[in-house]
Design a protein around this motif. Structure first.
Motif, PDB file in Angstrom:
ATOM      1  N   VAL A   8     -50.022   3.137  40.329  1.00 60.67           N
ATOM      2  CA  VAL A   8     -49.929   4.519  40.806  1.00 60.67           C
ATOM      3  C   VAL A   8     -49.767   4.542  42.322  1.00 60.67           C
ATOM      4  CG1 VAL A   8     -51.180   6.708  41.036  1.00 60.67           C
ATOM      5  CG2 VAL A   8     -51.181   5.490  38.849  1.00 60.67           C
ATOM      6  N   ARG A   9     -50.545   3.733  43.028  1.00 58.55           N
ATOM      7  CA  ARG A   9     -50.425   3.681  44.496  1.00 58.55           C
ATOM      8  C   ARG A   9     -49.017   3.233  44.899  1.00 58.55           C
ATOM      9  NH1 ARG A   9     -55.926   2.699  44.349  1.00 58.55           N
ATOM     10  NH2 ARG A   9     -55.800   0.490  43.881  1.00 58.55           N
ATOM     11  N   ALA A  10     -48.475   2.242  44.215  1.00 59.55           N
ATOM     12  CA  ALA A  10     -47.133   1.756  44.531  1.00 59.55           C
ATOM     13  C   ALA A  10     -46.090   2.837  44.273  1.00 59.55           C
ATOM     14  CB  ALA A  10     -46.817   0.507  43.705  1.00 59.55           C
ATOM     15  N   ALA A  11     -46.245   3.581  43.206  1.00 66.20           N
ATOM     16  CA  ALA A  11     -45.300   4.659  42.905  1.00 66.20           C
ATOM     17  C   ALA A  11     -45.377   5.748  43.961  1.00 66.20           C
ATOM     18  CB  ALA A  11     -45.574   5.228  41.519  1.00 66.20           C
ATOM     19  N   ARG A  12     -46.584   6.045  44.429  1.00 63.14           N
ATOM     20  CA  ARG A  12     -46.741   7.089  45.454  1.00 63.14           C
ATOM     21  C   ARG A  12     -46.071   6.709  46.764  1.00 63.14           C
ATOM     22  NH1 ARG A  12     -52.962   9.105  44.514  1.00 63.14           N
ATOM     23  NH2 ARG A  12     -52.474  10.508  42.794  1.00 63.14           N
ATOM     24  N   THR A  13     -45.985   5.432  47.076  1.00 59.67           N
ATOM     25  CA  THR A  13     -45.328   5.034  48.323  1.00 59.67           C
ATOM     26  C   THR A  13     -43.832   5.300  48.270  1.00 59.67           C
ATOM     27  OG1 THR A  13     -44.953   2.744  47.621  1.00 59.67           O
ATOM     28  CG2 THR A  13     -47.036   3.220  48.760  1.00 59.67           C
ATOM     29  N   LEU A  14     -43.278   5.434  47.071  1.00 56.39           N
ATOM     30  CA  LEU A  14     -41.842   5.676  46.916  1.00 56.39           C
ATOM     31  C   LEU A  14     -41.476   7.155  47.043  1.00 56.39           C
ATOM     32  CD1 LEU A  14     -41.199   3.307  43.885  1.00 56.39           C
ATOM     33  CD2 LEU A  14     -40.801   2.831  46.306  1.00 56.39           C
ATOM     34  N   VAL A  15     -42.478   8.017  46.980  1.00 54.39           N
ATOM     35  CA  VAL A  15     -42.244   9.459  47.016  1.00 54.39           C
ATOM     36  C   VAL A  15     -42.295   9.943  48.457  1.00 54.39           C
ATOM     37  CG1 VAL A  15     -43.102  11.719  46.262  1.00 54.39           C
ATOM     38  CG2 VAL A  15     -43.247   9.746  44.730  1.00 54.39           C
ATOM     39  N   THR A  16     -41.300  10.740  48.839  1.00 53.11           N
ATOM     40  CA  THR A  16     -41.283  11.307  50.189  1.00 53.11           C
ATOM     41  C   THR A  16     -41.131  12.818  50.092  1.00 53.11           C
ATOM     42  OG1 THR A  16     -38.900  11.211  50.441  1.00 53.11           O
ATOM     43  CG2 THR A  16     -40.124   9.236  51.062  1.00 53.11           C
ATOM     44  N   ASP A  17     -41.460  13.489  51.164  1.00 48.21           N
ATOM     45  CA  ASP A  17     -41.284  14.937  51.230  1.00 48.21           C
ATOM     46  C   ASP A  17     -39.905  15.307  51.743  1.00 48.21           C
ATOM     47  OD1 ASP A  17     -43.843  15.388  50.313  1.00 48.21           O
ATOM     48  OD2 ASP A  17     -44.706  15.475  52.322  1.00 48.21           O
ATOM     49  N   GLU A  18     -39.173  14.313  52.189  1.00 46.04           N
ATOM     50  CA  GLU A  18     -37.847  14.562  52.743  1.00 46.04           C
ATOM     51  C   GLU A  18     -36.825  14.755  51.625  1.00 46.04           C
ATOM     52  OE1 GLU A  18     -37.321  14.871  56.036  1.00 46.04           O
ATOM     53  OE2 GLU A  18     -39.491  14.612  56.211  1.00 46.04           O
ATOM     54  N   PRO A  19     -35.899  15.691  51.795  1.00 49.25           N
ATOM     55  CA  PRO A  19     -34.848  15.837  50.774  1.00 49.25           C
ATOM     56  C   PRO A  19     -33.987  14.587  50.729  1.00 49.25           C
ATOM     57  CG  PRO A  19     -34.439  17.280  52.634  1.00 49.25           C
ATOM     58  CD  PRO A  19     -35.754  16.626  52.884  1.00 49.25           C
ATOM     59  N   SER A  20     -33.500  14.281  49.570  1.00 49.21           N
ATOM     60  CA  SER A  20     -32.662  13.088  49.428  1.00 49.21           C
ATOM     61  C   SER A  20     -31.304  13.334  50.050  1.00 49.21           C
ATOM     62  CB  SER A  20     -32.522  12.712  47.963  1.00 49.21           C
ATOM     63  OG  SER A  20     -31.901  13.751  47.269  1.00 49.21           O
ATOM     64  N   ALA A  21     -30.637  12.266  50.400  1.00 54.54           N
ATOM     65  CA  ALA A  21     -29.294  12.361  50.972  1.00 54.54           C
ATOM     66  C   ALA A  21     -28.350  12.956  49.931  1.00 54.54           C
ATOM     67  CB  ALA A  21     -28.810  10.981  51.394  1.00 54.54           C
ATOM     68  N   SER A  22     -27.258  13.497  50.380  1.00 50.98           N
ATOM     69  CA  SER A  22     -26.312  14.086  49.439  1.00 50.98           C
ATOM     70  C   SER A  22     -25.703  12.979  48.587  1.00 50.98           C
ATOM     71  CB  SER A  22     -25.220  14.837  50.191  1.00 50.98           C
ATOM     72  OG  SER A  22     -24.502  13.950  51.026  1.00 50.98           O
ATOM     73  N   TRP A  23     -25.181  13.381  47.444  1.00 46.80           N
ATOM     74  CA  TRP A  23     -24.538  12.436  46.540  1.00 46.80           C
ATOM     75  C   TRP A  23     -23.271  11.902  47.203  1.00 46.80           C
ATOM     76  CZ3 TRP A  23     -26.701  10.682  42.197  1.00 46.80           C
ATOM     77  CH2 TRP A  23     -27.739  11.419  41.668  1.00 46.80           C
ATOM     78  N   PRO A  24     -23.005  10.606  47.012  1.00 45.50           N
ATOM     79  CA  PRO A  24     -21.767  10.055  47.592  1.00 45.50           C
ATOM     80  C   PRO A  24     -20.550  10.647  46.897  1.00 45.50           C
ATOM     81  CG  PRO A  24     -22.883   8.425  46.215  1.00 45.50           C
ATOM     82  CD  PRO A  24     -23.786   9.620  46.300  1.00 45.50           C
ATOM     83  N   ASP A  25     -19.460  10.767  47.644  1.00 38.12           N
ATOM     84  CA  ASP A  25     -18.220  11.248  47.065  1.00 38.12           C
ATOM     85  C   ASP A  25     -17.618  10.161  46.181  1.00 38.12           C
ATOM     86  OD1 ASP A  25     -18.415  13.640  48.413  1.00 38.12           O
ATOM     87  OD2 ASP A  25     -17.336  12.892  50.160  1.00 38.12           O
ATOM     88  N   ASP A  26     -17.035  10.577  45.084  1.00 38.40           N
ATOM     89  CA  ASP A  26     -16.379   9.607  44.188  1.00 38.40           C
ATOM     90  C   ASP A  26     -14.942   9.413  44.572  1.00 38.40           C
ATOM     91  OD1 ASP A  26     -18.613   9.084  42.693  1.00 38.40           O
ATOM     92  OD2 ASP A  26     -18.175  10.624  41.205  1.00 38.40           O
TER      93      ASP A  26
END
Length: 84
Positions: free
Chosen positions: A66-84
């Motif tokens: 659980v602690r390891a999973a929590r380190t992966l979570v951020t409050d920052e929005p994710s980057a936009s999806w890459p263009d195909d």
């Protein structure tokens, strides 16, 4: 198990609940298709859960996972999806 149309169930809802209270299950249909089953609610008291918990030892690594999973979570929005 008794069958009842949705219209009948709507018009006789109190009687439907009385039937469930007395242990009866009723299949609700609409246009000949089974929609739902209304019946008595389960009355578990937690004894079965206690038996399961006693039969299986807790995972000693769970808190670390659980602690390891929590380190992966951020409050920052994710980057936009890459263009195909």
């Amino acid at each position: 198990m008794r069958l009842m149309t949705a219209t009948e169930a709507s018009r006789n809802f109190a009687a439907l609940l009385d039937a469930a209270e007395h242990g009866e299950s009723v299949v609700i249909t609409r246009a000949g298709r089974r929609l739902a089953i209304i019946g008595p609610a389960p009355t578990g008291n937690g004894a079965a859960l206690n038996d399961i918990l006693a039969a299986h030892a807790p995972d000693p690594d769970f808190a670390d996972d659980v602690r390891a999973a929590r380190t992966l979570v951020t409050d920052e929005p994710s980057a936009s999806w890459p263009d195909d």
